[in-house]
Design a protein around this motif. Structure first.
Motif, PDB file in Angstrom:
ATOM      1  N   LEU A  95       0.828  -1.206   0.000  1.00 26.08           N
ATOM      2  CA  LEU A  95       0.000   0.000   0.000  1.00 26.08           C
ATOM      3  C   LEU A  95       0.868   1.265   0.000  1.00 26.08           C
ATOM      4  O   LEU A  95       0.550   2.244  -0.680  1.00 26.08           O
ATOM      5  N   ARG A  96       1.982   1.249   0.730  1.00 24.16           N
ATOM      6  CA  ARG A  96       2.896   2.399   0.713  1.00 24.16           C
ATOM      7  C   ARG A  96       3.436   2.623  -0.690  1.00 24.16           C
ATOM      8  O   ARG A  96       3.558   3.751  -1.159  1.00 24.16           O
ATOM      9  N   ARG A  97       3.772   1.520  -1.357  1.00 25.04           N
ATOM     10  CA  ARG A  97       4.294   1.613  -2.720  1.00 25.04           C
ATOM     11  C   ARG A  97       3.230   2.174  -3.669  1.00 25.04           C
ATOM     12  O   ARG A  97       3.514   3.034  -4.499  1.00 25.04           O
ATOM     13  N   LEU A  98       1.988   1.705  -3.506  1.00 22.68           N
ATOM     14  CA  LEU A  98       0.911   2.144  -4.389  1.00 22.68           C
ATOM     15  C   LEU A  98       0.556   3.622  -4.187  1.00 22.68           C
ATOM     16  O   LEU A  98       0.038   4.268  -5.096  1.00 22.68           O
ATOM     17  N   LYS A 175      12.413   3.109 -19.040  1.00 24.39           N
ATOM     18  CA  LYS A 175      12.991   4.407 -18.682  1.00 24.39           C
ATOM     19  C   LYS A 175      14.352   4.292 -17.993  1.00 24.39           C
ATOM     20  O   LYS A 175      15.149   5.238 -18.040  1.00 24.39           O
ATOM     21  N   PHE A 176      14.649   3.135 -17.401  1.00 25.99           N
ATOM     22  CA  PHE A 176      15.938   2.973 -16.733  1.00 25.99           C
ATOM     23  C   PHE A 176      17.063   2.599 -17.703  1.00 25.99           C
ATOM     24  O   PHE A 176      18.204   2.398 -17.283  1.00 25.99           O
ATOM     25  N   ASP A 334      15.806 -11.029 -22.623  1.00 26.95           N
ATOM     26  CA  ASP A 334      15.329 -11.413 -21.297  1.00 26.95           C
ATOM     27  C   ASP A 334      15.801 -10.371 -20.277  1.00 26.95           C
ATOM     28  O   ASP A 334      16.732 -10.601 -19.509  1.00 26.95           O
ATOM     29  N   LEU A 335      15.134  -9.221 -20.271  1.00 24.00           N
ATOM     30  CA  LEU A 335      15.557  -8.069 -19.465  1.00 24.00           C
ATOM     31  C   LEU A 335      14.788  -7.907 -18.158  1.00 24.00           C
ATOM     32  O   LEU A 335      15.162  -7.089 -17.325  1.00 24.00           O
ATOM     33  N   ASP A 336      13.728  -8.670 -17.977  1.00 23.18           N
ATOM     34  CA  ASP A 336      12.811  -8.398 -16.866  1.00 23.18           C
ATOM     35  C   ASP A 336      13.469  -8.443 -15.488  1.00 23.18           C
ATOM     36  O   ASP A 336      13.144  -7.628 -14.624  1.00 23.18           O
ATOM     37  N   GLU A 337      14.392  -9.378 -15.273  1.00 23.37           N
ATOM     38  CA  GLU A 337      15.019  -9.472 -13.942  1.00 23.37           C
ATOM     39  C   GLU A 337      15.782  -8.191 -13.611  1.00 23.37           C
ATOM     40  O   GLU A 337      15.734  -7.699 -12.480  1.00 23.37           O
ATOM     41  N   ALA A 341      14.539  -5.381 -10.762  1.00 24.37           N
ATOM     42  CA  ALA A 341      15.454  -5.003  -9.678  1.00 24.37           C
ATOM     43  C   ALA A 341      15.646  -3.487  -9.631  1.00 24.37           C
ATOM     44  O   ALA A 341      15.674  -2.885  -8.546  1.00 24.37           O
ATOM     45  N   LEU A 342      15.764  -2.851 -10.797  1.00 25.16           N
ATOM     46  CA  LEU A 342      15.901  -1.394 -10.848  1.00 25.16           C
ATOM     47  C   LEU A 342      14.642  -0.704 -10.330  1.00 25.16           C
ATOM     48  O   LEU A 342      14.710   0.259  -9.559  1.00 25.16           O
ATOM     49  N   THR A 343      13.481  -1.205 -10.745  1.00 28.77           N
ATOM     50  CA  THR A 343      12.206  -0.631 -10.305  1.00 28.77           C
ATOM     51  C   THR A 343      12.083  -0.714  -8.785  1.00 28.77           C
ATOM     52  O   THR A 343      11.725   0.265  -8.116  1.00 28.77           O
ATOM     53  N   LEU A 344      12.390  -1.890  -8.225  1.00 26.17           N
ATOM     54  CA  LEU A 344      12.324  -2.075  -6.772  1.00 26.17           C
ATOM     55  C   LEU A 344      13.290  -1.142  -6.055  1.00 26.17           C
ATOM     56  O   LEU A 344      12.946  -0.529  -5.033  1.00 26.17           O
ATOM     57  N   HIS A 345      14.502  -0.999  -6.600  1.00 25.68           N
ATOM     58  CA  HIS A 345      15.523  -0.137  -5.987  1.00 25.68           C
ATOM     59  C   HIS A 345      15.037   1.309  -5.887  1.00 25.68           C
ATOM     60  O   HIS A 345      15.116   1.932  -4.820  1.00 25.68           O
ATOM     61  N   TYR A 346      14.515   1.837  -6.999  1.00 27.80           N
ATOM     62  CA  TYR A 346      14.102   3.241  -7.001  1.00 27.80           C
ATOM     63  C   TYR A 346      12.804   3.454  -6.232  1.00 27.80           C
ATOM     64  O   TYR A 346      12.603   4.513  -5.623  1.00 27.80           O
ATOM     65  N   GLN A 347      11.921   2.462  -6.219  1.00 27.31           N
ATOM     66  CA  GLN A 347      10.706   2.571  -5.408  1.00 27.31           C
ATOM     67  C   GLN A 347      11.051   2.569  -3.921  1.00 27.31           C
ATOM     68  O   GLN A 347      10.464   3.319  -3.139  1.00 27.31           O
TER      69      GLN A 347
END
Length: 355
Positions: A95-98, A175-176, A334-337, A341-347
């Motif tokens: 919920l904090r992330r959202l 975007k990353f 196969d870039l998703d991993e 990881a980048l998305t989680l880091h910046y979030q």
């Protein structure tokens, strides 16, 4: 946090009511706006409802501990409380992330520019590899790729290429990728077997709608010329290639991919809008992101966001210290991993600012 969540639920339910009203149903523009807003709120509302249900079950389980239970039932209830407490904590984090401010461009299509930088012909060959990587990634996502302009070398490398990617959430995923990408390998042009280091730069721009960036005809100069192929040779005797110069800013965009002059101009205008949108956005909010020039850097070997080491089948993203030993799969799209990881880091970094 919970006051904000209740406000989100109230807004979501209010929109649901509005979407049943005849005046809204009869207004396509307003209907589309409200439907999109409701869709954007849906994940938050569903997660909050799930959270409240878990809290209710947890309270019920704790109430049971006050009753006269036998030992076996007591252990069962304690186990349920432990499980529900873990689920509650997990949902609170979600919920904090959202509730984090949304990047308004995340849902947009993108314009991607790849250029060979330091390393001569090998840099151009690597730029071609990166174009294939993003093409394969787009195919996995069922996105559409369209080349707008390209400048190839005689050996099959790419000096520079501009292309669009159309698909849901394209900007949020790509975007990353902004920055200098470094490759370490034995080049095809190297006879001595020595490992060389080269770079290519990638710029990812959100595609702008006409209503977001208005371009006056008096502000542009349109030049028409013949398309060219590898080595600069003319491949089209008709003048269908288009070069557009935006006079107030000096931004120049070319497109020669289509045989139709009209289609080339249409594509070039799409790129020009994206570049102007990025320029105006950065000027309006300097803290939003680095400028496009800063994002891709100079292409120097020491400036890099990611290294692709072919001899060791290794790829390393230097921003988060992530290393994977499956470069062959990454180069096949196969870039998703890495992106996850980048998305989680910046979030996580944004959450820490909020807290």
């Amino acid at each position: 946090m919970f006051d904000r969540l209740e406000a989100v639920v109230a807004r979501y339910e209010g929109i649901s009511q509005m979407l049943t009203q005849p005046e809204i149903l009869g207004d396509p523009k307003k209907l589309a706006e409200l439907s999109k807003e409701q869709s954007d709120l849906e994940d938050t509302v569903n997660t909050y409802r799930q959270y409240k249900e878990v809290v209710r079950q947890l309270q019920d389980a704790k109430e049971m501990l006050r009753e006269h239970l036998d030992e076996e039932m007591m252990e069962m209830v304690k186990g349920e409380i432990e499980e529900l407490s873990g689920e509650k904590e997990k949902l609170e984090g979600e919920l904090r992330r959202l509730l984090l401010p949304k990047d308004p461009n995340d849902a947009k299509n993108v314009i991607v520019e790849i250029r060979g930088a330091a390393g001569g012909e090998e840099a151009s060959l690597f730029a071609a590899n990166l174009f294939r990587l993003y093409t394969r990634y787009a195919e996995r996502k069922r996105w559409k790729i369209e080349v707008i302009d390209a400048n190839y070398t005689d050996l099959g490398g790419i000096k520079e290429i501009v292309f669009s990617i159309t698909g849901k959430g394209a900007y949020s995923r790509l975007k990353f990728e902004n920055g200098a990408h470094r490759v370490q390998r034995v080049p095809e042009t190297e006879s001595g077997g020595r490992i060389h280091t080269s770079t290519a730069t990638v710029a990812v721009l959100p595609e702008a709608e006409e209503v977001e960036v208005e371009i006056q005809e008096k502000d542009i100069r349109v030049d028409i010329f013949c398309s060219s192929g590898p080595g600069g040779q003319s491949v089209n005797t008709t003048q269908s290639a288009v070069r557009i110069t935006h006079l107030p800013t000096g931004i120049v965009v070319s497109c020669q991919d289509e045989k139709s002059q009209h289609k080339n101009k249409e594509k070039a205008m799409k790129v020009l809008r994206a570049r102007l949108y990025e320029k105006y956005r950065e000027e309006a909010d300097a803290e939003y992101a680095k400028t496009r020039k800063q994002a891709v850097g100079t292409g120097d070997r020491s400036e890099r966001i990611r290294t692709y080491n072919f001899p060791q089948n290794r790829v390393t993203d230097h921003r988060i210290g992530l290393t994977l030993h499956r470069l062959d799969q990454v180069m096949d799209g196969d870039l998703d991993e890495i992106i996850d990881a980048l998305t989680l880091h910046y979030q996580t970094a944004e959450l820490q600012k909020v807290e």
